[in-house]
Design an enzyme around this catalytic site. Sequence first.
Site, PDB file in Angstrom:
ATOM      1  N   SER A  10      -6.678   2.219   7.726  1.00 56.18           N
ATOM      2  CA  SER A  10      -6.576   3.581   7.060  1.00 56.18           C
ATOM      3  C   SER A  10      -7.957   4.165   6.709  1.00 56.18           C
ATOM      4  O   SER A  10      -8.801   3.384   6.419  1.00 56.18           O
ATOM      5  CB  SER A  10      -5.603   3.661   5.918  1.00 56.18           C
ATOM      6  OG  SER A  10      -5.765   4.749   5.267  1.00 56.18           O
ATOM      7  N   TYR A  28      -3.308  -0.359  -1.949  1.00 56.04           N
ATOM      8  CA  TYR A  28      -3.332   0.210  -0.561  1.00 56.04           C
ATOM      9  C   TYR A  28      -4.836   0.002  -0.104  1.00 56.04           C
ATOM     10  O   TYR A  28      -5.121  -0.322   1.020  1.00 56.04           O
ATOM     11  CB  TYR A  28      -2.591   1.451  -0.695  1.00 56.04           C
ATOM     12  CG  TYR A  28      -2.417   2.118   0.800  1.00 56.04           C
ATOM     13  CD1 TYR A  28      -1.434   1.551   1.682  1.00 56.04           C
ATOM     14  CD2 TYR A  28      -3.330   2.969   1.372  1.00 56.04           C
ATOM     15  CE1 TYR A  28      -1.330   2.121   3.064  1.00 56.04           C
ATOM     16  CE2 TYR A  28      -3.249   3.659   2.540  1.00 56.04           C
ATOM     17  CZ  TYR A  28      -2.267   3.100   3.466  1.00 56.04           C
ATOM     18  OH  TYR A  28      -2.300   3.615   4.708  1.00 56.04           O
TER      19      TYR A  28
END
Length: 256
Positions: free
Chosen positions: A146, A159
Amino acid sequence: MSMSSYLPSFDLKNKKALVTGASRGIGRALANGLAEAGADVYIVSRSEKDLQIVADEIASRGVRAIPLVADITKQEDIDAIFSKIDNLDILINNAGINIRATASEVTDDQWESIVNTNLKSAFKMSQAAGEIMKQQRSGKIITISSVAGHVALNTGIVYGISKAAIIQMTKNLALEWAKYNIHVNSVGPWYFSTPLTEKYLKDEAYLQTILDRTPLNRVGQLPEVVGPVVFLSSEASNYITGQTIFVDGGMTIYGF
């Protein structure tokens, strides 16, 4: 000068691929994209009902779809997956979750859930696939990271940590397994229109914040992440390893 043919190197006919988190969103799109390129696809998820829908989509493309219901945070489930696989050309580590909490709010359970799902499972799946690929002396492993692994975002600290670790894992595995002709890369998306992001993107103020930080001034559409993954899965990427391709509309040019 004779003309060479270049485009066939993108063809995945007769290849075997495995996609985790394949029942929805990016994973579903990737499974279908690999199938469209010609690969037979093992699709892995915890939802048998959703997997069957994706399996039917893939089968309609004229290739094999093999649904495998599993929780890949559990070693016994990973062992069960690979007990059914003799050869594997492509592994897509896509399964992931996010729990939006500040650093002060993060609990031990949240940490373990995110890290186990996003990072540990990708490593353990890569370990298992790597054993097959070493014997074959070939293979492609692509893990979905990501932009949150590259720049700081207000979308959950754990995350971001897990996605940054994926980028480093990619480099280390690529270095260690290059001698076996195993290519290891990752793809780092920004905001894409999926069932998981839909509720956030419906908030006009939130969406505008995203667009203000995206030079192309829009969110991504699923086919736009499929292309880079199919490329990295194919012979067209045979001189690329240890890299992360950010599919982000230019967001990481400057970050937040």
